[in-house]
Each structure stands twice: as structure tokens, then as C-alpha cells.
Design an enzyme around this catalytic site. Structure first.
Site, PDB file in Angstrom:
ATOM      1  N   LYS A  96       0.837  -1.206   0.000  1.00  0.00           N
ATOM      2  CA  LYS A  96       0.000   0.000   0.000  1.00  0.00           C
ATOM      3  C   LYS A  96       0.874   1.260   0.000  1.00  0.00           C
ATOM      4  O   LYS A  96       0.564   2.256  -0.658  1.00  0.00           O
ATOM      5  CB  LYS A  96      -0.932  -0.007   1.218  1.00  0.00           C
ATOM      6  CG  LYS A  96      -1.765   1.241   1.402  1.00  0.00           C
ATOM      7  CD  LYS A  96      -2.770   1.489   0.279  1.00  0.00           C
ATOM      8  CE  LYS A  96      -3.494   2.823   0.475  1.00  0.00           C
ATOM      9  NZ  LYS A  96      -4.463   3.130  -0.561  1.00  0.00           N
ATOM     10  N   LYS A 109      -0.087  11.773   5.494  1.00  0.00           N
ATOM     11  CA  LYS A 109       0.207  10.684   6.443  1.00  0.00           C
ATOM     12  C   LYS A 109       0.876   9.514   5.711  1.00  0.00           C
ATOM     13  O   LYS A 109       1.892   8.979   6.153  1.00  0.00           O
ATOM     14  CB  LYS A 109      -1.123  10.232   7.088  1.00  0.00           C
ATOM     15  CG  LYS A 109      -1.037   9.068   8.009  1.00  0.00           C
ATOM     16  CD  LYS A 109      -1.887   7.846   7.693  1.00  0.00           C
ATOM     17  CE  LYS A 109      -3.053   7.880   6.828  1.00  0.00           C
ATOM     18  NZ  LYS A 109      -3.601   6.574   6.437  1.00  0.00           N
TER      19      LYS A 109
END
Ligand code: NAD
Length: 294
Positions: A171, A239
Site C-alpha cells: 500500500k 500521512k
């Protein structure tokens, strides 16, 4: 029918939980803002009063929370979900978090006899609604096998990529690519505009060649319309690029373009655009070029 506790019913979690109900599961959802349980309840699911409530008696618990500290707070610790789950049950964390935290969840699960899978997703809100998410799963083989029927209700491309944490590593690579490509699409749109080219036509022909991509297909129209309602928020991509740069540093790998993208995403956020869609990188390229409304 499987009883599934679902924690975190935001942009992604709410439609994913609804798809689990549609697939025939008994879904008990919890969100910190209680109003966000409404879509789940309207589709036939149930609302829980606390994360522990949602996990009690569940065969499977899914978390879809913003960041690593959120998942740690809910899952680990004296009152964490792992302490409420039965041995033999399954925790699937579908949030995008640090790979090392995913490994820690799996270790703690192993200690308590609970299967743990990290299964972050790609495909955005539309993919969550349509149950066509791409799901990258990390975990041991038995945990993945147990998770697969549940994941199939939410995604159409599901791949077991390796041991605990591997899903999050894949990811992170996804976010590295997506961020960099959006930046290049933004730069191309500003470049084309400066040369007075019809950008709609340019995007049409570019999409058919080697520069064609899912990002050009899904993001260019919104960028041309200056529509930056998320979608995927700059705050979340900031983030994720923090995860990418830390993981690259840890592995001793150079990611020069990724590091630059991370810096640009951070600056966009610092300029007050954290709540916009990540395609708002366009605003910054315009600003750097002395053009546009930014
Ligand atoms: P979101 O902010 O819309 O949803 C998160 C939800 O969790 C919110 O409803 C919030 O109230 C709730 N929450 C936060 N802390 C909580 C806690 N301690 N207990 C219970 N509920 C809590 O975010 P999202 O867009 O749904 O993203 C969730 C995760 O999925 C993130 O890790 C994100 O990076 C990832 N992701 C998002 C997208 C996207 O397109 N939005 C795509 C792929 C992956």
C-alpha cells in the site's frame, strides 16, 4: 452468516460495511461520531455503543481507521479489541498504517490465538461503494484463507502479498506512485494551459497513449473543473507519504521523486488545504507558476 464487528465508518468504512450486509453478514458497526452508523443501520446492520461492544462475540473484526495511533489505541492495550476477541477469531485491519505497526498487531494476535491480517485497500470511495476495491493482504496463510470470503464482499482484486506487514508495504508503494503521478498530471495541466492548448482534447489523446493511467482517467476532469471535494484527503496522503519516506529510509532505499512529492504534499497541507482532495496538488503548481486562482 458471519458476525462482523466493524470499527470506523467514514468515507471508506461506511460503504464497505454496507457491502458486507448485502453479502449476507451480520454487521455490528461502531464509529466515534455516532451519526456515521446511519448508512449501516439503514442497510440492515446494527450500531454498537463502543468498539468493545462491536467486537464482543464477533467472528471477525474489521478496523478502518485513519492512522497508526488510532488503530493502536483501539486494538492494543489493556482494553483493546484483541482482549475482547475469542481465540480463533480474526482481526482484519484495512486502514493504511505503518508496516511495523501491522507486524506488531499480528504478533500480539498470535500471542492471544487470534488471526490477524493487514488488508489495506486502493480504489477510493467509488471502489468502496461498488465493492471493486483492490485489496493487498499480509498475514500467514491460515489467516488469509479465513479472511478471503469476507474480503471478497468488498473488493474485486484481492492478492495475498506476503507475511504480516506486507500488505501495508505494498500500500505504501501504491501511495508513492499515486502521489507522484498526480503531481505530474498537475504539472502537465498547468504546462498545457500556459501554451494555450485545449486541455480537454489533450487529456483525451494522452489517455490513449503510454501516459494513460487510472489517475488521468479519474482525476483530470475534476482538476480541470477545479472540483477538489474528497475523495482522498491531502491530510491522509500526507500521512501515507510519511509512512513511505520512513519505510524507504529504514530499508536504505532512495526515493528522490517520492521525497519531493512528500514535501509538496506537506506544503499543500501547511497552506490550509488538508481537507481537499489530493488532486489539489494542482493549486500548488499553479501558485509556483504564478498562475490560477490559488
Ligand atoms: P475517514 O476519516 O473518512 O474515516 C475514518 C473514521 O474513523 C471516521 O468516521 C472517524 O470518526 C472514525 N474514527 C477515528 N478514530 C476512531 C476511533 N478511535 N474509534 C472509532 N472510530 C474512529 O477516513 P477514510 O477516508 O474512510 O479512510 C480510512 C482509512 O482508509 C485511512 O487509513 C485511509 O488512509 C485509508 N484509505 C482511504 C481511501 C479514500 O479514498 N478515502 C482510499 C484508500 C485507503
Amino acid at each position: 452468516m458471519t458476525t462482523i464487528g466493524f470499527i470506523g465508518l467514514g468515507v471508506m468504512g461506511a460503504p464497505m460495511a454496507v457491502n458486507l450486509v448485502r453479502a449476507g453478514h451480520d454487521v455490528v458497526g461502531y464509529n466515534r461520531t455516532p451519526a456515521k452508523t446511519e448508512p449501516l443501520v439503514a442497510s440492515g446492520g446494527r450500531a454498537a455503543a463502543s468498539p468493545q461492544d462491536a467486537a464482543n462475540g464477533a467472528d471477525v473484526v474489521i478496523t478502518m481507521l485513519p492512522d497508526s495511533p488510532d488503530v493502536e489505541a483501539v486494538v492494543l492495550g489493556d482494553d483493546g479489541l484483541l482482549t475482547r476477541m475469542s481465540p480463533g477469531s480474526l482481526l482484519i485491519d484495512m486502514s493504511t498504517i505503518r508496516p511495523d505497526v501491522a507486524v506488531r498487531l499480528a504478533e500480539e494476535g498470535r500471542r492471544l490465538g487470534i488471526h490477524v491480517v493487514d488488508a489495506p485497500v486502493s480504489g477510493g470511495e467509488q471502489g468502496a461503494i461498488d465493492a471493486t476495491l483492490s485489496i493487498m493482504a499480509g498475514g500467514d496463510a491460515a489467516a488469509y484463507e479465513a479472511a478471503l470470503p469476507v474480503l471478497e464482499a468488498m473488493g474485486s482484486t484481492i492478492v495475498h502479498v506476503g507475511p504480516p506487514g506486507a500488505g501495508q508495504t505494498v500500500k505504501a508503494a501504491n501511495q508513492l506512485m499515486v502521489g507522484g503521478i498526480i503531481e505530474l498530471v498537475a504539472e502537465s495541466l498547468v504546462f498545457l494551459d500556459a501554451h494555450g492548448v485545449d486541455r480537454q482534447k489533450a487529456v483525451e489523446v494522452l489517455a490513449g497513449g503510454l501516459a494513460g493511467s487510472a489517475i488521468l482517467d479519474r482525476k483530470a476532469a475534476g482538476m480541470l473543473a477545479r472540483a477538489f471535494t474528497p475523495g482522498f484527503r491531502v491530510d491522509l496522503h500526507h500521512k501515507d507519504l510519511g509512512i513511505v519516506t520512513a519505510a524507504a529510509r529504514e530499508a536504505g532505499v532512495a526515493i528522490p521523486l517520492g521525497a519531493l512529492t512528500a514535501s509538496l504534499m506537506g506544503a499543500l497541507r501547511a497552506q490550509g488545504h488538508g481537507a481537499l482532495d489530493h488532486s489539489a496538488l494542482l493549486l500548488q503548481v499553479e501558485q509556483l507558476s504564478g498562475r490560477g486562482e490559488a
